[in-house]
Motif scaffolding. Sequence first.
Motif, PDB file in Angstrom:
ATOM      1  N   ALA A 161       0.944  -1.039  -0.059  1.00 12.96           N
ATOM      2  CA  ALA A 161      -0.067   0.067  -0.045  1.00 12.96           C
ATOM      3  C   ALA A 161       0.962   1.315   0.013  1.00 12.96           C
ATOM      4  CB  ALA A 161      -0.995  -0.114   1.193  1.00 12.96           C
TER       5      ALA A 161
ATOM      6  N   ALA B 142       1.040   4.221  -2.671  1.00 11.59           N
ATOM      7  CA  ALA B 142       0.559   5.536  -2.210  1.00 11.59           C
ATOM      8  C   ALA B 142       1.683   6.558  -2.911  1.00 11.59           C
ATOM      9  CB  ALA B 142       0.652   5.550  -0.920  1.00 11.59           C
TER      10      ALA B 142
ATOM     11  N   ARG C 127      -4.083   5.599  -5.880  1.00 12.99           N
ATOM     12  CA  ARG C 127      -4.691   5.699  -4.758  1.00 12.99           C
ATOM     13  C   ARG C 127      -5.566   4.695  -4.533  1.00 12.99           C
ATOM     14  NH1 ARG C 127      -7.692  11.176  -2.925  1.00 12.99           N
ATOM     15  NH2 ARG C 127      -8.619  10.449  -1.030  1.00 12.99           N
ATOM     16  N   VAL C 128      -6.298   4.064  -5.467  1.00 15.85           N
ATOM     17  CA  VAL C 128      -7.281   3.122  -5.479  1.00 15.85           C
ATOM     18  C   VAL C 128      -6.725   1.667  -4.850  1.00 15.85           C
ATOM     19  CG1 VAL C 128      -8.942   1.520  -6.485  1.00 15.85           C
ATOM     20  CG2 VAL C 128      -9.009   3.874  -7.034  1.00 15.85           C
TER      21      VAL C 128
ATOM     22  N   GLU D  11      -5.413   2.262  -1.188  1.00 18.17           N
ATOM     23  CA  GLU D  11      -6.511   1.976  -0.247  1.00 18.17           C
ATOM     24  C   GLU D  11      -6.734   0.536  -0.077  1.00 18.17           C
ATOM     25  OE1 GLU D  11     -11.100   3.500   0.442  1.00 18.17           O
ATOM     26  OE2 GLU D  11      -9.887   4.496  -1.202  1.00 18.17           O
ATOM     27  N   LYS D  12      -6.890  -0.272  -1.300  1.00 21.21           N
ATOM     28  CA  LYS D  12      -7.271  -1.584  -1.116  1.00 21.21           C
ATOM     29  C   LYS D  12      -6.420  -2.387  -0.340  1.00 21.21           C
ATOM     30  CE  LYS D  12      -6.200  -4.511  -4.364  1.00 21.21           C
ATOM     31  NZ  LYS D  12      -5.989  -5.587  -5.441  1.00 21.21           N
TER      32      LYS D  12
ATOM     33  N   TYR E  92      -4.049  -1.130   2.082  1.00 24.75           N
ATOM     34  CA  TYR E  92      -4.319  -0.712   3.185  1.00 24.75           C
ATOM     35  C   TYR E  92      -5.391  -1.234   4.091  1.00 24.75           C
ATOM     36  CZ  TYR E  92      -0.729   2.932   3.026  1.00 24.75           C
ATOM     37  OH  TYR E  92       0.349   3.763   2.982  1.00 24.75           O
ATOM     38  N   ARG E  93      -6.427  -1.239   3.362  1.00 27.19           N
ATOM     39  CA  ARG E  93      -7.721  -1.992   3.893  1.00 27.19           C
ATOM     40  C   ARG E  93      -7.595  -3.444   4.399  1.00 27.19           C
ATOM     41  NH1 ARG E  93     -12.089   0.265   4.623  1.00 27.19           N
ATOM     42  NH2 ARG E  93     -11.762   2.138   2.687  1.00 27.19           N
TER      43      ARG E  93
ATOM     44  N   SER F 207      -1.856   0.864   9.414  1.00 22.01           N
ATOM     45  CA  SER F 207      -2.822   0.882   8.033  1.00 22.01           C
ATOM     46  C   SER F 207      -4.313   1.339   8.303  1.00 22.01           C
ATOM     47  CB  SER F 207      -2.971  -0.472   7.334  1.00 22.01           C
ATOM     48  OG  SER F 207      -1.786  -1.117   7.102  1.00 22.01           O
ATOM     49  N   ARG F 208      -4.668   1.156   9.475  1.00 23.53           N
ATOM     50  CA  ARG F 208      -6.208   1.702   9.778  1.00 23.53           C
ATOM     51  C   ARG F 208      -5.974   3.401   9.942  1.00 23.53           C
ATOM     52  NH1 ARG F 208      -8.179  -2.063  14.817  1.00 23.53           N
ATOM     53  NH2 ARG F 208      -8.578  -4.097  13.341  1.00 23.53           N
TER      54      ARG F 208
ATOM     55  N   LEU G  40      -5.949   4.748   6.388  1.00 19.96           N
ATOM     56  CA  LEU G  40      -6.887   4.701   5.458  1.00 19.96           C
ATOM     57  C   LEU G  40      -7.824   6.056   5.899  1.00 19.96           C
ATOM     58  CD1 LEU G  40      -8.426   1.292   6.123  1.00 19.96           C
ATOM     59  CD2 LEU G  40      -7.986   2.329   4.097  1.00 19.96           C
TER      60      LEU G  40
ATOM     61  N   ILE H 101      -6.103   8.942   3.656  1.00 19.39           N
ATOM     62  CA  ILE H 101      -6.232   8.858   2.084  1.00 19.39           C
ATOM     63  C   ILE H 101      -7.391   9.768   1.559  1.00 19.39           C
ATOM     64  CG2 ILE H 101      -6.562   7.275  -0.093  1.00 19.39           C
ATOM     65  CD1 ILE H 101      -4.911   5.247   1.385  1.00 19.39           C
TER      66      ILE H 101
END
Length: 324
Positions: free
Chosen positions: A286, A290, A299-300, A303-304, A306-307, A317-318, A321, A324
Amino acid sequence: MSKYVPMTAEAAFADIEAIMGSDKSELEKTKILCDKGTACYDNEDDIPAAAYYDEALALGVLTDENLNEIQFRCGVSYAGHDGRKSFEMLKKAAEGGHVKAMMNLAVCYRKGTGTAKNEKECFAWAKKAAENGDTEAMYICALCLEEGVGTSKDLTAAFALMKRAAEAGVVDAMYKTALNHDRGNGTFPNPKEAFEWFKSAAEMGHPDAMHDLAACYANGEGTAADPAEAFRWMKLSADNGNVDAMRVAGGCYYNGFGIKENPKKAFALFKKAAECGDVDSMRLVADCYAIGSGTKADRVEAEKWYRRAAENGDMDSREMLGEI
C-alpha cells in the motif's frame, strides 16, 4: 531396461488371479508375486504393489527378514488408500523387528492413521526405532521430549537426541539444533554453534535455515556481519517460499542493504509476500502504491491494500486509511 508402465487395479487383480490359478508351487507363486510387487513398489505404483504383496503374504511361506520386509513394503503401499491395512502391516513388521516399520508405525500413532491417535505409543515406537539407529526416529523422539508428547518433557535429553539426528544428516534436526543453540533450549546459548548449524541446514536447502542464517549475517550473530551474504541467503530463502524472507529481501532492495537499491524488485517481493498473507507486506505494498515506489502511484490500489492490512489487525494501516 524397458520403461515401467503403471498398472490399473483391475489388471493387477486379474494377473494375481492367473498366478494363483497356475500349477506352480506356493513358493514359486510367492516369488512371482513378490517380484511383481517390488516392480510396482520401486515405481511408486502403490495399489498394485499392495495387492501383490498382500497375496504373497497370505500364502504364508515367507519367513524372517523377508517376511518383515514384505510386510513393511505392503504397509507403505497401502498408506495412500487404506490406512487400516497400512497400520496392520506396519505393526506386524515392527513387532518382527523391522526398524523402518517401527518409525512408520510411530507416525501412524502420531497422526491417527489407521488407528486412534496415541502419543505414548508414538513415542514408544519412535524410541525403539531410534535405539536401533534410525535417525528420523531420533528426530521424532527429540520432538516428543521437547514438547512432552507421550513422555515427560525433557529439554536436555531432547537437545542431545536432536543433535545426534543432526549429526547424522537429518536436515530438520540440523535446523532445530541451530534454534536450540540460538535460544538456549536444553543447552547454553551459543551463537557460533547456532550459526554453524543454520549454515549446514541452509546449504542442504532448508528455507527457514536460510532465513535465519541471513539474520546472523545481517546482525553479526555468531559470525562477522556481512550485508551481501545476508541479502544472498535471504533472497534464497524467499525464492524457496519463506514468506517472511520475501518481505525482508524486499526491504533489502528498498533500502540498498547488501544489494543495490531497486524499488521495482522491492515492490515485487512485497506484493508476493502480501499475496501469501503477510500483513506487514500488505501495508508495504500500500505504501508503494501511495507514493509510487517501484510501481505507478495508484490511490485505489493503495486504499485496497491498506484496507486488507487493517482488516488483518494492522493499526498503522487503519490510520493511513483515514488520511487517504
